[in-house]
Motif scaffolding. Structure first.
Motif, mmCIF file in Angstrom:
data_model
loop_
_atom_site.group_PDB
_atom_site.id
_atom_site.type_symbol
_atom_site.label_atom_id
_atom_site.label_comp_id
_atom_site.label_asym_id
_atom_site.label_seq_id
_atom_site.Cartn_x
_atom_site.Cartn_y
_atom_site.Cartn_z
ATOM 1 N N CYS A 1 0.854 -1.178 0.000
ATOM 2 C CA CYS A 1 0.000 0.000 0.000
ATOM 3 C C CYS A 1 0.898 1.238 0.000
ATOM 4 O O CYS A 1 1.703 1.434 0.924
ATOM 5 N N VAL A 2 0.774 2.073 -1.025
ATOM 6 C CA VAL A 2 1.671 3.219 -1.182
ATOM 7 C C VAL A 2 1.529 4.189 -0.016
ATOM 8 O O VAL A 2 2.522 4.708 0.513
ATOM 9 N N ARG A 3 0.303 4.430 0.420
ATOM 10 C CA ARG A 3 0.090 5.394 1.510
ATOM 11 C C ARG A 3 0.621 4.851 2.835
ATOM 12 O O ARG A 3 1.177 5.605 3.644
ATOM 13 N N CYS A 4 0.458 3.547 3.070
ATOM 14 C CA CYS A 4 1.000 2.956 4.296
ATOM 15 C C CYS A 4 2.522 3.079 4.319
ATOM 16 O O CYS A 4 3.119 3.391 5.358
ATOM 17 N N LEU A 5 3.165 2.830 3.199
ATOM 18 C CA LEU A 5 4.619 2.953 3.126
ATOM 19 C C LEU A 5 5.056 4.388 3.380
ATOM 20 O O LEU A 5 6.074 4.635 4.044
ATOM 21 N N ASP A 6 4.288 5.344 2.865
ATOM 22 C CA ASP A 6 4.626 6.752 3.067
ATOM 23 C C ASP A 6 4.489 7.138 4.534
ATOM 24 O O ASP A 6 5.367 7.802 5.093
ATOM 25 N N TYR A 7 3.392 6.719 5.162
ATOM 26 C CA TYR A 7 3.171 7.071 6.575
ATOM 27 C C TYR A 7 4.129 6.322 7.503
ATOM 28 O O TYR A 7 4.484 6.837 8.572
ATOM 29 N N ALA A 8 4.544 5.109 7.147
ATOM 30 C CA ALA A 8 5.396 4.312 8.030
ATOM 31 C C ALA A 8 6.705 5.026 8.348
ATOM 32 O O ALA A 8 7.266 4.859 9.437
ATOM 33 N N ALA A 9 7.200 5.819 7.408
ATOM 34 C CA ALA A 9 8.449 6.551 7.633
ATOM 35 C C ALA A 9 8.232 7.851 8.401
ATOM 36 O O ALA A 9 9.211 8.507 8.771
ATOM 37 N N LYS A 10 6.975 8.227 8.667
ATOM 38 C CA LYS A 10 6.688 9.520 9.283
ATOM 39 C C LYS A 10 6.040 9.410 10.656
ATOM 40 O O LYS A 10 5.920 10.423 11.348
#
Length: 303
Positions: free
Chosen positions: A196-205
């Motif tokens: 999931c692109v959004r999950c990957l983006d949020y995981a780093a933040k």
């Protein structure tokens, strides 16, 4: 307004490429036997032979691909019956063998590439998950699937936040909003990286729910100036002012530097900076109280 026309083109079957000598005699025999009307008994016999012998044997007898007994002509059906009566076992056409070998090589190459890609994604995910404040797990969406299979989401075990105040509830995908009426249907944890692109983006933040928000670009720039020893507090004619001594200002007392009182006070409230009690000197020799990063400020800048 013109209408769009749909034209259906029926392509002729490929030319047979048999690899046995009796093909022409077998074909001639089948043409003779196909002249009378085809009865139910004949259809059952052709169906039984094709089912018993298998698709590869039928392909070898016909010299081309076998789409199924219901999609070939009566001549082809009688060829199969005649070959079965003669107990023929011809080899597959050379072209079909080569095409299958090429397809197998492509499949192996694709499988190798997919394995390398998955291993790379796993390593990248392990780095992201290892730096997260909570232990993230990966779960598949059990309700919907896409062209590449189920979407895999990153799930935190406790409430976390990202950005200024973006909340991510526990046991739900990082991409989900807290007020979502119909939460994602997630299965058990899987040993795969999320896609999931959004999950990957949020995981780093993400950060812990009680952790302060990360510095903005402007705050980070000021933290770097403070870390380099460029920000001082000066007392001029009884007035206290905080200045960035790396650049001059056209305002009052601009020779001391750019005024940053409000911005530095905000950083102080967050516990990221503190002021020396003793006097120090700037690079130009002007005395004042230097500002420094606290441990929390250093961690915020490095994070």
């Amino acid at each position: 307004m013109s209408r769009r026309k749909v034209v259906t083109i029926l392509l002729p079957p490929p030319e047979p490429e048999p690899e046995y000598e009796l093909y022409q005699e077998l074909r001639h025999e089948a043409e003779l036997r196909s002249r009378p009307p085809l009865g139910p008994h004949d259809l059952r016999r052709m169906t039984e032979v094709s089912a018993r012998r298998g698709r590869d044997w039928c392909t070898a007898v016909l010299g081309r691909g076998f789409p199924g007994i219901d999609r070939v002509s009566s001549v082809d059906g009688w060829m199969l019956v005649a070959a079965d009566e003669l107990n023929l076992d011809p080899p597959l056409p050379r072209r079909i063998v080569e095409e299958r070998e090429a397809a197998e090589q492509r499949h192996k190459a694709e499988a190798t590439l997919a394995a390398v890609k998955l291993e790379t994604e796993k390593r990248r995910w392990n780095l992201v998950a290892g730096s997260a404040p909570v232990a993230l797990t990966v779960h598949e969406n059990t309700r919907h699937t896409g062209p590449n299979g189920s979407t895999r989401h990153a799930v935190p075990p406790a409430d976390v936040v990202s950005g200024k105040a973006r909340k991510h509830p526990a046991d739900r995908g990082l991409c989900e909003t807290p007020g979502r009426a119909d939460p994602l249907h997630l299965g058990d944890a899987v040993d795969l990286p999320p896609n999931c692109v959004r999950c990957l983006d949020y995981a780093a933040k993400i950060r812990a729910a009680d952790a302060p928000a990360p510095p903005t670009d402007a705050e980070a720039a000021l933290l770097r100036l403070i870390s380099s020893g460029m920000v001082f507090t000066f007392s001029v004619r009884g007035c206290i002012t905080i200045r960035d001594t790396s650049q001059r200002s056209r305002a009052a007392w601009g020779h001391l530097g750019r005024k940053v009182d409000v911005a530095v006070k905000k950083l102080q409230k967050k516990g990221w900076v503190s002021q020396d009690q003793e006097y120090g000197a700037t690079q130009k020799g002007v005395r004042g109280h230097r500002w420094r990063l606290t441990e929390a400020g250093t961690a915020a800048l490095e994070g």
